[in-house]
Design a protein around this motif. Structure first.
Motif, PDB file in Angstrom:
ATOM      1  N   MET A   1       3.485  62.819  39.137  1.00  0.00           N
ATOM      2  CA  MET A   1       3.592  63.674  40.303  1.00  0.00           C
ATOM      3  C   MET A   1       2.838  64.995  40.082  1.00  0.00           C
ATOM      4  SD  MET A   1       7.250  65.609  40.060  1.00  0.00           S
ATOM      5  CE  MET A   1       6.543  67.102  40.696  1.00  0.00           C
ATOM      6  N   TRP A   5       4.303  69.379  44.356  1.00  0.00           N
ATOM      7  CA  TRP A   5       5.380  68.674  45.049  1.00  0.00           C
ATOM      8  C   TRP A   5       6.679  69.470  45.023  1.00  0.00           C
ATOM      9  CZ3 TRP A   5       5.240  62.672  44.017  1.00  0.00           C
ATOM     10  CH2 TRP A   5       3.971  62.190  44.384  1.00  0.00           C
ATOM     11  N   LEU A  14       7.576  66.200  51.783  1.00  0.00           N
ATOM     12  CA  LEU A  14       7.206  65.020  50.988  1.00  0.00           C
ATOM     13  C   LEU A  14       7.599  63.751  51.721  1.00  0.00           C
ATOM     14  CD1 LEU A  14       8.320  66.084  47.374  1.00  0.00           C
ATOM     15  CD2 LEU A  14       6.001  66.079  48.331  1.00  0.00           C
ATOM     16  N   GLU A  18       7.490  60.073  47.657  1.00  0.00           N
ATOM     17  CA  GLU A  18       7.201  61.256  46.853  1.00  0.00           C
ATOM     18  C   GLU A  18       8.489  61.991  46.487  1.00  0.00           C
ATOM     19  OE1 GLU A  18       2.792  62.523  48.635  1.00  0.00           O
ATOM     20  OE2 GLU A  18       4.627  63.184  49.647  1.00  0.00           O
ATOM     21  N   GLN A  19       9.381  62.077  47.441  1.00  0.00           N
ATOM     22  CA  GLN A  19      10.637  62.780  47.188  1.00  0.00           C
ATOM     23  C   GLN A  19      11.430  62.080  46.084  1.00  0.00           C
ATOM     24  OE1 GLN A  19      11.715  65.777  48.799  1.00  0.00           O
ATOM     25  NE2 GLN A  19      13.114  65.699  47.054  1.00  0.00           N
ATOM     26  N   LEU A  22       9.894  62.952  42.852  1.00  0.00           N
ATOM     27  CA  LEU A  22      10.255  64.322  42.479  1.00  0.00           C
ATOM     28  C   LEU A  22      11.687  64.374  41.951  1.00  0.00           C
ATOM     29  CD1 LEU A  22       9.811  67.403  42.393  1.00  0.00           C
ATOM     30  CD2 LEU A  22      10.510  67.481  44.797  1.00  0.00           C
TER      31      LEU A  22
ATOM     32  N   ARG B 158      -0.563  72.637  51.277  1.00  0.00           N
ATOM     33  CA  ARG B 158       0.459  72.386  50.248  1.00  0.00           C
ATOM     34  C   ARG B 158       0.117  73.150  48.969  1.00  0.00           C
ATOM     35  NH1 ARG B 158       2.017  66.282  48.294  1.00  0.00           N
ATOM     36  NH2 ARG B 158       2.770  66.153  50.429  1.00  0.00           N
TER      37      ARG B 158
END
Lengths: 272, 173
Positions: A1, A5, A14, A18-19, A22, B158
Protein backbone atom coordinates in the motif's frame (compact mmCIF):
# COMPACT_ATOMS: atom_id res chain seq x y z
CA UNK A 1 0.00 0.00 0.00
CA UNK A 2 0.94 3.63 -0.42
CA UNK A 3 1.48 5.89 2.59
CA UNK A 4 -0.95 8.36 0.99
CA UNK A 5 -3.66 5.85 1.75
CA UNK A 6 -3.49 6.95 5.37
CA UNK A 7 -4.92 10.37 4.56
CA UNK A 8 -7.24 8.99 1.94
CA UNK A 9 -8.52 6.48 4.48
CA UNK A 10 -9.23 9.25 6.98
CA UNK A 11 -11.19 11.06 4.29
CA UNK A 12 -13.16 8.00 3.23
CA UNK A 13 -11.61 8.16 -0.21
CA UNK A 14 -10.39 4.56 -0.47
CA UNK A 15 -12.08 1.75 -2.31
CA UNK A 16 -13.24 -1.20 -0.24
CA UNK A 17 -10.24 -3.21 -1.29
CA UNK A 18 -7.83 -0.41 -0.47
CA UNK A 19 -9.46 0.19 2.89
CA UNK A 20 -9.10 -3.49 3.77
CA UNK A 21 -5.44 -3.36 2.86
CA UNK A 22 -4.97 -0.24 4.98
CA UNK A 23 -6.74 -1.84 7.93
CA UNK A 24 -4.46 -4.86 7.68
CA UNK A 25 -1.37 -2.65 7.59
CA UNK A 26 -2.52 -0.70 10.63
CA UNK A 27 -3.11 -3.92 12.50
CA UNK A 28 0.48 -5.01 11.99
CA UNK A 29 2.58 -1.88 12.02
CA UNK A 30 2.71 0.32 15.15
CA UNK A 31 4.67 3.02 13.34
CA UNK A 32 1.94 3.21 10.74
CA UNK A 33 -0.62 3.53 13.50
CA UNK A 34 1.35 6.37 15.05
CA UNK A 35 1.51 8.28 11.77
CA UNK A 36 -2.16 7.58 11.13
CA UNK A 37 -3.09 9.03 14.51
CA UNK A 38 -0.95 12.11 13.96
CA UNK A 39 -2.55 12.76 10.59
CA UNK A 40 -5.91 12.25 12.20
CA UNK A 41 -5.06 14.92 14.74
CA UNK A 42 -3.99 17.37 12.03
CA UNK A 43 -7.21 16.73 10.17
CA UNK A 44 -9.27 17.14 13.30
CA UNK A 45 -7.58 20.40 14.28
CA UNK A 46 -8.16 21.88 10.84
CA UNK A 47 -11.76 20.79 10.70
CA UNK A 48 -12.70 21.88 14.18
CA UNK A 49 -11.05 25.28 14.13
CA UNK A 50 -13.27 28.10 13.05
CA UNK A 51 -11.98 31.39 11.73
CA UNK A 52 -12.76 34.29 14.00
CA UNK A 53 -14.65 36.87 12.02
CA UNK A 54 -17.39 39.02 13.42
CA UNK A 55 -20.78 39.58 11.87
CA UNK A 56 -20.05 43.28 11.38
CA UNK A 57 -17.10 42.47 9.14
CA UNK A 58 -19.18 40.13 7.03
CA UNK A 59 -21.96 42.70 6.76
CA UNK A 60 -19.43 45.31 5.70
CA UNK A 61 -18.05 43.03 3.00
CA UNK A 62 -21.52 42.25 1.70
CA UNK A 63 -22.44 45.93 1.70
CA UNK A 64 -19.27 46.69 -0.23
CA UNK A 65 -20.21 44.16 -2.87
CA UNK A 66 -23.70 45.60 -3.20
CA UNK A 67 -22.22 49.04 -3.64
CA UNK A 68 -19.69 47.73 -6.13
CA UNK A 69 -22.41 46.30 -8.27
CA UNK A 70 -23.78 49.78 -8.71
CA UNK A 71 -20.50 51.56 -9.35
CA UNK A 72 -16.93 50.31 -9.42
CA UNK A 73 -15.16 50.76 -6.12
CA UNK A 74 -11.70 50.04 -4.85
CA UNK A 75 -11.49 46.77 -2.97
CA UNK A 76 -10.99 47.18 0.73
CA UNK A 77 -7.53 48.13 1.81
CA UNK A 78 -6.20 48.00 -1.72
CA UNK A 79 -5.35 51.66 -1.90
CA UNK A 80 -3.25 51.74 1.21
CA UNK A 81 -1.36 48.65 0.16
CA UNK A 82 -0.05 50.16 -3.04
CA UNK A 83 3.37 51.51 -2.14
CA UNK A 84 3.94 53.35 -5.37
CA UNK A 85 0.83 55.48 -5.26
CA UNK A 86 2.49 58.75 -4.40
CA UNK A 87 5.11 58.36 -7.06
CA UNK A 88 2.55 57.31 -9.62
CA UNK A 89 0.41 60.30 -8.85
CA UNK A 90 3.28 62.51 -9.83
CA UNK A 91 3.02 61.07 -13.32
CA UNK A 92 -0.26 62.89 -13.75
CA UNK A 93 1.70 66.07 -14.01
CA UNK A 94 4.63 64.66 -15.88
CA UNK A 95 2.77 63.20 -18.81
CA UNK A 96 1.38 66.52 -19.95
CA UNK A 97 4.89 67.81 -20.23
CA UNK A 98 6.55 64.92 -22.01
CA UNK A 99 4.21 64.56 -24.95
CA UNK A 100 5.51 66.37 -27.92
CA UNK A 101 4.82 66.91 -31.58
CA UNK A 102 1.21 67.82 -31.26
CA UNK A 103 1.33 71.55 -31.06
CA UNK A 104 -1.18 74.12 -29.88
CA UNK A 105 -3.91 73.02 -27.56
CA UNK A 106 -3.76 69.40 -28.68
CA UNK A 107 -1.32 68.29 -26.01
CA UNK A 108 -2.33 65.23 -24.08
CA UNK A 109 -4.27 66.04 -20.92
CA UNK A 110 -2.93 65.09 -17.54
CA UNK A 111 -3.82 61.58 -16.48
CA UNK A 112 -5.84 62.98 -13.62
CA UNK A 113 -8.07 64.76 -16.12
CA UNK A 114 -8.51 61.58 -18.09
CA UNK A 115 -9.52 59.72 -14.97
CA UNK A 116 -12.09 62.43 -14.27
CA UNK A 117 -13.39 62.11 -17.80
CA UNK A 118 -13.60 58.37 -17.46
CA UNK A 119 -15.56 58.62 -14.26
CA UNK A 120 -17.89 61.17 -15.79
CA UNK A 121 -18.46 58.97 -18.82
CA UNK A 122 -19.04 55.93 -16.62
CA UNK A 123 -21.64 57.90 -14.69
CA UNK A 124 -23.39 58.79 -17.93
CA UNK A 125 -23.51 55.12 -18.87
CA UNK A 126 -25.11 54.40 -15.54
CA UNK A 127 -27.86 56.89 -16.29
CA UNK A 128 -26.36 60.04 -14.87
CA UNK A 129 -26.52 63.42 -16.53
CA UNK A 130 -23.73 64.72 -18.68
CA UNK A 131 -21.39 66.65 -16.38
CA UNK A 132 -20.17 70.09 -17.30
CA UNK A 133 -16.62 68.87 -17.75
CA UNK A 134 -17.78 66.92 -20.80
CA UNK A 135 -19.04 70.04 -22.52
CA UNK A 136 -15.83 70.51 -24.47
CA UNK A 137 -16.06 67.00 -25.87
CA UNK A 138 -18.19 66.63 -28.97
CA UNK A 139 -20.13 63.42 -29.52
CA UNK A 140 -18.50 61.37 -32.23
CA UNK A 141 -20.52 59.39 -34.77
CA UNK A 142 -20.31 55.76 -33.75
CA UNK A 143 -19.28 54.56 -37.18
CA UNK A 144 -16.33 56.94 -37.16
CA UNK A 145 -15.51 55.91 -33.62
CA UNK A 146 -15.57 52.26 -34.58
CA UNK A 147 -13.02 52.91 -37.28
CA UNK A 148 -10.74 54.59 -34.78
CA UNK A 149 -11.28 52.09 -32.00
CA UNK A 150 -9.08 49.31 -30.80
CA UNK A 151 -10.40 45.86 -31.60
CA UNK A 152 -12.13 44.89 -28.39
CA UNK A 153 -13.56 41.56 -27.31
CA UNK A 154 -17.25 41.04 -27.91
CA UNK A 155 -17.93 41.41 -24.21
CA UNK A 156 -17.04 45.09 -24.42
CA UNK A 157 -19.55 47.28 -26.18
CA UNK A 158 -18.80 50.81 -27.17
CA UNK A 159 -21.41 52.99 -25.57
CA UNK A 160 -20.21 56.51 -26.22
CA UNK A 161 -17.52 58.26 -28.17
CA UNK A 162 -16.32 61.82 -27.89
CA UNK A 163 -13.78 63.86 -29.75
CA UNK A 164 -11.85 66.93 -28.73
CA UNK A 165 -9.26 68.04 -31.23
CA UNK A 166 -7.00 65.10 -31.84
CA UNK A 167 -8.15 63.32 -28.71
CA UNK A 168 -10.77 60.60 -28.99
CA UNK A 169 -12.47 59.20 -25.92
CA UNK A 170 -14.13 55.83 -26.40
CA UNK A 171 -16.29 54.50 -23.59
CA UNK A 172 -16.94 50.79 -23.31
CA UNK A 173 -19.09 48.80 -20.99
CA UNK A 174 -18.58 45.12 -20.39
CA UNK A 175 -21.45 42.67 -20.18
CA UNK A 176 -20.81 42.69 -16.44
CA UNK A 177 -21.30 46.41 -16.17
CA UNK A 178 -17.71 47.56 -15.87
CA UNK A 179 -16.78 50.76 -17.68
CA UNK A 180 -13.51 51.12 -19.53
CA UNK A 181 -12.34 54.28 -21.24
CA UNK A 182 -9.87 54.26 -24.08
CA UNK A 183 -8.32 57.61 -25.00
CA UNK A 184 -6.45 57.91 -28.26
CA UNK A 185 -4.10 60.77 -28.92
CA UNK A 186 -1.87 61.37 -31.86
CA UNK A 187 1.75 61.64 -30.89
CA UNK A 188 4.10 59.81 -28.63
CA UNK A 189 5.21 59.76 -25.05
CA UNK A 190 8.23 58.33 -23.33
CA UNK A 191 6.62 55.96 -20.89
CA UNK A 192 9.91 55.65 -19.02
CA UNK A 193 9.29 59.17 -17.77
CA UNK A 194 5.92 58.43 -16.25
CA UNK A 195 7.26 57.57 -12.85
CA UNK A 196 6.65 54.55 -10.69
CA UNK A 197 4.50 51.88 -12.21
CA UNK A 198 4.65 48.62 -14.07
CA UNK A 199 6.43 48.59 -17.39
CA UNK A 200 6.20 46.21 -20.28
CA UNK A 201 8.05 46.76 -23.52
CA UNK A 202 7.98 45.12 -26.90
CA UNK A 203 9.58 45.96 -30.20
CA UNK A 204 6.60 48.00 -31.26
CA UNK A 205 5.21 49.53 -28.13
CA UNK A 206 5.75 50.22 -24.47
CA UNK A 207 3.11 50.04 -21.79
CA UNK A 208 3.17 51.71 -18.42
CA UNK A 209 0.46 51.11 -15.87
CA UNK A 210 -0.29 51.95 -12.30
CA UNK A 211 -3.17 52.29 -9.88
CA UNK A 212 -4.09 55.92 -9.62
CA UNK A 213 -6.83 57.59 -7.63
CA UNK A 214 -9.85 55.31 -7.84
CA UNK A 215 -8.79 53.86 -11.15
CA UNK A 216 -6.23 51.76 -12.89
CA UNK A 217 -4.42 53.47 -15.73
CA UNK A 218 -2.33 52.13 -18.57
CA UNK A 219 -0.47 54.18 -21.15
CA UNK A 220 0.63 52.55 -24.38
CA UNK A 221 2.96 54.33 -26.74
CA UNK A 222 3.37 53.05 -30.28
CA UNK A 223 2.14 53.20 -33.84
CA UNK A 224 2.00 56.97 -33.79
CA UNK A 225 -0.61 57.10 -31.06
CA UNK A 226 -0.64 57.28 -27.33
CA UNK A 227 -3.38 55.10 -25.90
CA UNK A 228 -4.52 55.69 -22.38
CA UNK A 229 -6.80 53.05 -20.94
CA UNK A 230 -8.65 53.82 -17.73
CA UNK A 231 -10.60 51.26 -15.79
CA UNK A 232 -12.75 51.83 -12.77
CA UNK A 233 -10.94 49.31 -10.61
CA UNK A 234 -7.24 49.36 -9.87
CA UNK A 235 -6.89 45.65 -10.42
CA UNK A 236 -8.91 45.25 -13.55
CA UNK A 237 -8.11 41.87 -15.02
CA UNK A 238 -8.39 43.08 -18.56
CA UNK A 239 -5.75 45.65 -17.87
CA UNK A 240 -3.49 43.06 -16.33
CA UNK A 241 -3.91 40.80 -19.28
CA UNK A 242 -3.26 43.61 -21.71
CA UNK A 243 -0.12 44.60 -19.95
CA UNK A 244 1.38 41.18 -19.65
CA UNK A 245 0.45 39.99 -23.09
CA UNK A 246 1.75 43.07 -24.81
CA UNK A 247 5.23 41.73 -25.61
CA UNK A 248 3.75 38.96 -27.74
CA UNK A 249 4.51 39.37 -31.37
CA UNK A 250 1.47 40.16 -33.44
CA UNK A 251 0.77 42.53 -36.29
CA UNK A 252 -0.32 45.57 -34.35
CA UNK A 253 -0.73 47.07 -30.96
CA UNK A 254 -4.48 46.86 -31.36
CA UNK A 255 -4.42 43.18 -32.17
CA UNK A 256 -2.18 42.45 -29.24
CA UNK A 257 -4.53 44.31 -26.97
CA UNK A 258 -7.47 42.40 -28.41
CA UNK A 259 -5.69 39.08 -28.00
CA UNK A 260 -4.97 39.93 -24.41
CA UNK A 261 -8.49 41.07 -23.73
CA UNK A 262 -9.89 37.91 -25.30
CA UNK A 263 -8.11 36.00 -22.59
CA UNK A 264 -10.41 37.53 -20.07
CA UNK A 265 -13.73 37.31 -21.86
CA UNK A 266 -14.76 35.26 -18.86
CA UNK A 267 -13.26 37.60 -16.30
CA UNK A 268 -14.85 35.77 -13.44
CA UNK A 269 -13.28 32.44 -14.25
CA UNK A 270 -16.38 30.70 -13.11
CA UNK A 271 -16.34 28.19 -15.89
CA UNK A 272 -12.65 27.36 -16.18
CA UNK B 1 -17.90 23.73 9.86
CA UNK B 2 -17.38 21.25 7.09
CA UNK B 3 -20.29 19.29 5.82
CA UNK B 4 -22.77 22.01 6.65
CA UNK B 5 -25.19 22.30 3.79
CA UNK B 6 -22.66 21.20 1.20
CA UNK B 7 -25.34 20.47 -1.31
CA UNK B 8 -28.23 22.46 -2.54
CA UNK B 9 -30.56 19.55 -2.01
CA UNK B 10 -33.64 21.44 -3.06
CA UNK B 11 -32.19 21.89 -6.51
CA UNK B 12 -32.90 25.58 -6.47
CA UNK B 13 -30.67 28.52 -7.12
CA UNK B 14 -30.12 30.44 -3.91
CA UNK B 15 -30.74 34.14 -3.85
CA UNK B 16 -27.96 36.62 -3.37
CA UNK B 17 -29.34 37.46 0.05
CA UNK B 18 -29.27 33.81 1.06
CA UNK B 19 -25.69 33.36 -0.06
CA UNK B 20 -24.61 36.55 1.70
CA UNK B 21 -26.43 35.65 4.89
CA UNK B 22 -25.74 31.93 5.11
CA UNK B 23 -22.44 31.36 3.34
CA UNK B 24 -20.25 34.44 3.64
CA UNK B 25 -18.77 33.05 6.87
CA UNK B 26 -17.89 29.83 5.11
CA UNK B 27 -16.28 31.79 2.29
CA UNK B 28 -14.34 33.85 4.78
CA UNK B 29 -13.02 30.72 6.47
CA UNK B 30 -11.74 29.30 3.21
CA UNK B 31 -10.25 32.66 2.23
CA UNK B 32 -8.54 33.15 5.57
CA UNK B 33 -6.99 29.69 5.60
CA UNK B 34 -5.67 30.28 2.09
CA UNK B 35 -4.49 33.85 2.59
CA UNK B 36 -3.30 33.58 6.15
CA UNK B 37 -4.35 37.02 7.31
CA UNK B 38 -7.57 38.94 7.70
CA UNK B 39 -6.71 41.85 5.47
CA UNK B 40 -6.10 39.68 2.43
CA UNK B 41 -8.99 37.40 3.36
CA UNK B 42 -11.35 40.37 3.29
CA UNK B 43 -10.16 41.34 -0.16
CA UNK B 44 -10.58 37.79 -1.40
CA UNK B 45 -14.04 37.45 0.12
CA UNK B 46 -15.27 40.74 -1.25
CA UNK B 47 -14.09 39.95 -4.75
CA UNK B 48 -15.52 36.43 -4.43
CA UNK B 49 -18.89 37.74 -3.28
CA UNK B 50 -18.95 40.10 -6.23
CA UNK B 51 -18.32 37.21 -8.61
CA UNK B 52 -20.98 35.17 -6.86
CA UNK B 53 -23.50 37.99 -7.10
CA UNK B 54 -22.86 38.41 -10.79
CA UNK B 55 -22.57 34.70 -11.47
CA UNK B 56 -25.59 33.38 -9.59
CA UNK B 57 -27.68 33.57 -12.72
CA UNK B 58 -25.42 30.93 -14.23
CA UNK B 59 -25.21 28.71 -11.15
CA UNK B 60 -26.36 25.16 -11.68
CA UNK B 61 -27.86 23.70 -8.49
CA UNK B 62 -25.52 21.18 -6.96
CA UNK B 63 -22.76 21.54 -4.42
CA UNK B 64 -23.22 25.16 -3.46
CA UNK B 65 -20.31 25.26 -1.06
CA UNK B 66 -18.16 23.52 -3.62
CA UNK B 67 -19.04 26.24 -6.09
CA UNK B 68 -18.37 28.96 -3.54
CA UNK B 69 -15.07 27.40 -2.51
CA UNK B 70 -14.08 27.21 -6.13
CA UNK B 71 -14.70 30.91 -6.62
CA UNK B 72 -12.83 31.82 -3.45
CA UNK B 73 -9.90 29.68 -4.49
CA UNK B 74 -9.83 31.16 -7.98
CA UNK B 75 -9.86 34.66 -6.57
CA UNK B 76 -7.07 33.77 -4.17
CA UNK B 77 -4.97 32.23 -6.94
CA UNK B 78 -5.64 35.21 -9.21
CA UNK B 79 -4.51 37.53 -6.46
CA UNK B 80 -1.43 35.43 -5.82
CA UNK B 81 -0.48 35.50 -9.48
CA UNK B 82 -1.12 39.22 -9.62
CA UNK B 83 1.16 39.85 -6.70
CA UNK B 84 3.89 37.74 -8.16
CA UNK B 85 3.80 40.01 -11.17
CA UNK B 86 3.52 43.18 -9.14
CA UNK B 87 5.04 42.65 -5.73
CA UNK B 88 3.25 44.56 -3.03
CA UNK B 89 3.65 44.80 0.68
CA UNK B 90 0.76 43.41 2.62
CA UNK B 91 -0.14 45.30 5.71
CA UNK B 92 -0.02 43.36 8.90
CA UNK B 93 -3.29 42.51 10.50
CA UNK B 94 -4.73 45.04 12.83
CA UNK B 95 -4.61 43.18 16.14
CA UNK B 96 -7.95 44.65 17.09
CA UNK B 97 -9.56 42.88 14.20
CA UNK B 98 -8.07 39.47 14.85
CA UNK B 99 -10.38 38.61 17.62
CA UNK B 100 -13.36 36.48 18.04
CA UNK B 101 -16.22 38.75 17.24
CA UNK B 102 -19.82 37.91 17.56
CA UNK B 103 -20.37 34.46 16.16
CA UNK B 104 -23.81 33.06 15.99
CA UNK B 105 -24.89 31.27 19.10
CA UNK B 106 -24.83 27.93 17.36
CA UNK B 107 -21.22 28.51 16.38
CA UNK B 108 -19.92 29.83 19.64
CA UNK B 109 -19.20 26.43 21.07
CA UNK B 110 -17.30 25.41 17.99
CA UNK B 111 -15.28 28.61 17.83
CA UNK B 112 -11.72 27.68 18.38
CA UNK B 113 -8.89 29.46 16.68
CA UNK B 114 -6.38 27.47 14.77
CA UNK B 115 -3.11 27.57 16.71
CA UNK B 116 -0.84 30.24 15.33
CA UNK B 117 1.92 27.82 14.50
CA UNK B 118 -0.48 25.65 12.54
CA UNK B 119 -1.82 28.61 10.60
CA UNK B 120 1.76 29.69 9.99
CA UNK B 121 2.67 26.21 8.81
CA UNK B 122 -0.36 26.25 6.55
CA UNK B 123 0.88 29.50 5.07
CA UNK B 124 4.31 28.02 4.52
CA UNK B 125 2.95 25.15 2.47
CA UNK B 126 3.49 25.28 -1.24
CA UNK B 127 0.43 26.77 -2.82
CA UNK B 128 -0.83 23.56 -4.41
CA UNK B 129 -0.59 21.67 -1.11
CA UNK B 130 -2.27 24.48 0.82
CA UNK B 131 -5.12 24.69 -1.63
CA UNK B 132 -5.65 20.93 -1.49
CA UNK B 133 -5.63 20.82 2.31
CA UNK B 134 -7.89 23.84 2.69
CA UNK B 135 -10.39 22.60 0.15
CA UNK B 136 -10.44 19.21 1.86
CA UNK B 137 -10.34 20.13 5.52
CA UNK B 138 -11.84 23.63 5.58
CA UNK B 139 -14.23 23.59 2.64
CA UNK B 140 -15.02 19.91 3.10
CA UNK B 141 -14.79 19.02 -0.57
CA UNK B 142 -14.26 15.47 -1.77
CA UNK B 143 -11.11 14.54 -3.64
CA UNK B 144 -13.16 14.38 -6.80
CA UNK B 145 -14.48 17.89 -6.31
CA UNK B 146 -11.00 19.19 -5.57
CA UNK B 147 -9.67 17.46 -8.68
CA UNK B 148 -12.36 19.09 -10.78
CA UNK B 149 -11.69 22.47 -9.28
CA UNK B 150 -7.94 22.39 -9.53
CA UNK B 151 -7.72 20.56 -12.83
CA UNK B 152 -5.53 17.72 -11.64
CA UNK B 153 -6.18 13.98 -11.34
CA UNK B 154 -7.72 12.58 -8.16
CA UNK B 155 -4.46 10.75 -7.47
CA UNK B 156 -2.64 14.06 -7.43
CA UNK B 157 -5.18 15.48 -5.01
CA UNK B 158 -4.68 12.45 -2.77
CA UNK B 159 -0.94 13.05 -2.82
CA UNK B 160 -1.20 16.78 -2.17
CA UNK B 161 -3.59 16.41 0.74
CA UNK B 162 -1.36 13.83 2.34
CA UNK B 163 1.87 15.71 1.81
CA UNK B 164 0.29 18.88 3.09
CA UNK B 165 -0.88 17.18 6.24
CA UNK B 166 2.55 15.65 6.75
CA UNK B 167 4.04 19.14 6.79
CA UNK B 168 1.41 20.35 9.22
CA UNK B 169 2.03 17.35 11.41
CA UNK B 170 5.60 18.52 11.84
CA UNK B 171 4.31 21.86 13.07
CA UNK B 172 1.99 20.15 15.51
CA UNK B 173 4.74 18.03 16.92
Amino acid sequence: MNEEWLSAGLDGELSGEEQAELDAALANDPRMVELYDELKTVRSVLRSSAVAVDDATLRRLVAGVEAADVAPVIPLDRRRRVPTFAAAAAAMVIIAGVVGGLGGSDSIPALGDLIDRHEAAAAVIDGGEMPDMMDDMDPMPMDEASDAALPMPAEYTMRHAYVDGSTIHLVYRSSHGDAVSVFRHEGEVDVDDLGAGSMVSSEEADMWSAPMDDAYVAVVDGSGYVWVVVSGAPDDEMMDAMMYDLPRRSPSVGERLRDAADAVVDPFRLWD
Amino acid sequence: MTGADPTDAAGTVPTWDEVARDHSRFMYSVAYRLAGNHSDAEDVVQESLLRVKRGLVNYTPGSLQGWLARIVTNVFLDETRRRKRRPQTALPDDPDRVIVGAPGADEASAMESLPDHIQAALGDLQEEFRVAVVLCDVAGLSYGEIATQTGVPVGTVRSRVHRGRLKLREALS
